[in-house]
Write a protein that holds these residues in place. Structure first.
Motif, short mmCIF file in Angstrom:
data_model
loop_
_atom_site.label_atom_id
_atom_site.label_comp_id
_atom_site.label_asym_id
_atom_site.label_seq_id
_atom_site.Cartn_x
_atom_site.Cartn_y
_atom_site.Cartn_z
N ASN A 219 -3.38 0.10 1.72
CA ASN A 219 -3.84 -0.71 2.84
C ASN A 219 -2.63 -1.15 3.66
O ASN A 219 -1.77 -1.88 3.17
N LEU A 220 -2.55 -0.69 4.91
CA LEU A 220 -1.45 -1.07 5.79
C LEU A 220 -1.65 -2.45 6.40
O LEU A 220 -0.71 -3.01 6.96
N GLY A 221 -2.88 -2.98 6.33
CA GLY A 221 -3.14 -4.28 6.93
C GLY A 221 -3.15 -4.18 8.45
O GLY A 221 -3.57 -3.18 9.03
N ASP B 66 6.12 -2.80 10.79
CA ASP B 66 5.62 -1.60 11.46
C ASP B 66 6.57 -0.42 11.40
O ASP B 66 6.15 0.72 11.23
N LYS B 67 7.86 -0.67 11.57
CA LYS B 67 8.80 0.45 11.64
C LYS B 67 8.87 1.23 10.34
O LYS B 67 9.28 2.39 10.34
N ASP B 68 8.45 0.61 9.24
CA ASP B 68 8.49 1.28 7.94
C ASP B 68 7.16 1.91 7.55
O ASP B 68 7.09 2.64 6.56
N LEU C 122 5.23 4.28 8.63
CA LEU C 122 5.09 5.73 8.56
C LEU C 122 5.72 6.27 7.28
O LEU C 122 5.15 7.14 6.61
N ALA C 123 6.88 5.75 6.91
CA ALA C 123 7.53 6.18 5.67
C ALA C 123 6.67 5.82 4.46
O ALA C 123 6.57 6.60 3.49
N VAL C 124 6.04 4.66 4.50
CA VAL C 124 5.18 4.24 3.39
C VAL C 124 3.97 5.16 3.27
O VAL C 124 3.62 5.62 2.18
N VAL C 125 3.33 5.46 4.41
CA VAL C 125 2.16 6.34 4.37
C VAL C 125 2.54 7.74 3.91
O VAL C 125 1.82 8.37 3.11
N ARG C 126 3.64 8.24 4.39
CA ARG C 126 4.06 9.59 3.99
C ARG C 126 4.34 9.65 2.49
O ARG C 126 4.05 10.66 1.83
N ALA D 37 10.05 -7.39 1.06
CA ALA D 37 10.63 -7.60 2.38
C ALA D 37 11.30 -6.35 2.93
O ALA D 37 11.63 -6.28 4.11
N SER D 38 11.49 -5.35 2.08
CA SER D 38 12.20 -4.14 2.51
C SER D 38 11.35 -2.90 2.27
O SER D 38 10.41 -2.90 1.47
#
Length: 349
Positions: free
Chosen positions: A6-8, A15-17, A19-23, A327-328
């Protein structure tokens, strides 16, 4: 049991991260990625972007807000997203809350169950490519005594049936969701209280429709944090819990506060709400008990996560949708990997 992400809300600061999380979730074999909307970014745009940058993971709305879109427009969006993603879209719907519905969209928050039922009926009719006609209490299509005529969707969805999920909290909404939808999106799901607060109502709705829970997708969104200090891990989610239990709605009408009360946190829920509505968010967060967060989250190292996942599965969860804290980017990615490892160790995947 499968894993989801869940990206919320887009615009929440990470936000900037995303795409990396989804990939990474896509690489790890997560089943679905959900995106939300309230009164900031819309979910459809985010999901289009996510689908364009992934290969296998499904994309789902959690939720598209019913007061914000005509049902035919929602069906058009669903058909388009399903086509663009190659058949990977899941349609999650919800009525939102009275403050957003009336304050943001100018739509009265009345008869939410009846509105949801009609809305789902119209969406299904459009997606089936029938000529659209509907005579209900909330929508009449075409409008009478005018130039409108029954028309049908011109595009062909990739699949004959796009799965429809409904966000549900209260007993009546849960029962109706079991009756009319393919899955339920739930928050603050506690395995220890799931039967009385959630599953029994979904089952009653399925039975009303002549079905069982077999094949019905129960999808809680669950905070996730990895580490040894449970108190520190839980602190990451105090603002989130305080917001929903204390501030999501009015003193008279807050579905999540009522849910916390049904889970046995009557005094705590009242205290959280009192502080939150008075403007003292720090006191509201401090009033959130550790046990409430631990009941509804995944906290700890991999072995503890695996044990907790087993409890979610035993309680009836079929897709465990996590939103990793931290946080990261590294912390969020570590959470995704730990959840995948925990699922593997549990033997539930």
């Amino acid at each position: 049991m499968r894993l989801g992400l869940n990206l919320g809300y887009w615009g929440a600061g990470m936000d900037k991260d995303n795409l990396a999380v989804v990939r990474e979730a896509d690489r790890l074999g997560y089943a679905v990625c959900w995106a939300a909307e309230a009164y900031g970014s819309d979910a459809a745009t985010v999901l289009s972007w996510v689908a364009a940058h992934t290969e296998r993971i499904d994309v789902g709305s959690a939720i598209f807000q019913i007061p914000g879109r005509a049902p035919a427009m929602t069906a058009m969006t669903a058909a388009t997203l399903d086509s663009l993603s190659g058949g990977r879209f899941r349609l999650g719907l919800g009525v939102s809350g009275p403050q957003v519905s009336e304050g943001w969209y100018g739509v009265r928050f009345d008869h939410p169950l009846a509105r949801t039922r009609e809305y789902v009926e119209i969406v299904r009719k459009v997606l089936s490519r029938e000529r659209l006609t509907h005579q209900g209490d909330h929508w009449t299509l075409p409008l009478p005594d005018g130039p409108g005529k029954p028309i049908k969707l011109t595009v062909h969805p990739v699949r004959e049936r796009i799965p429809i999920y409904v966000a549900a909290v209260g007993p009546k909404n849960l029962a109706q969701t079991g009756e009319i939808a393919d899955g339920a999106l739930v928050l603050f799901f506690s395995p220890a209280h799931a039967e009385q607060t959630t599953i029994s109502h979904l089952r009653a709705g399925r039975e009303r429709a002549g079905r069982t829970l077999d094949g019905f997708d129960v999808v809680p969104s669950v905070p996730l944090a990895v580490g040894d200090d449970l108190e520190a891990l839980a602190d990451q989610f105090r603002p989130y819990t305080a917001l929903y239990v204390g501030g999501m709605g009015s003193r008279r009408q807050n579905f999540y506060n009522s849910l916390a009360q049904r889970m046995g946190y009557e005094e705590e829920a009242a205290e959280i709400q009192k502080h939150y509505l008075s403007g003292d968010r720090a006191a509201a967060e401090a009033a959130v008990p550790l046990q409430l967060i631990d009941d509804t989250a995944l906290l700890g190292q991999v072995d503890r996560l695996a044990d907790r996942m087993a409890r979610f599965a035993e309680a009836g969860v079929t897709t465990l949708s996590v939103f990793p804290g931290g946080a990261s980017l590294e912390e969020r990615l570590a959470g995704l990997r730990a959840a995948a490892e925990a699922l593997d160790r549990s033997g539930l995947g």
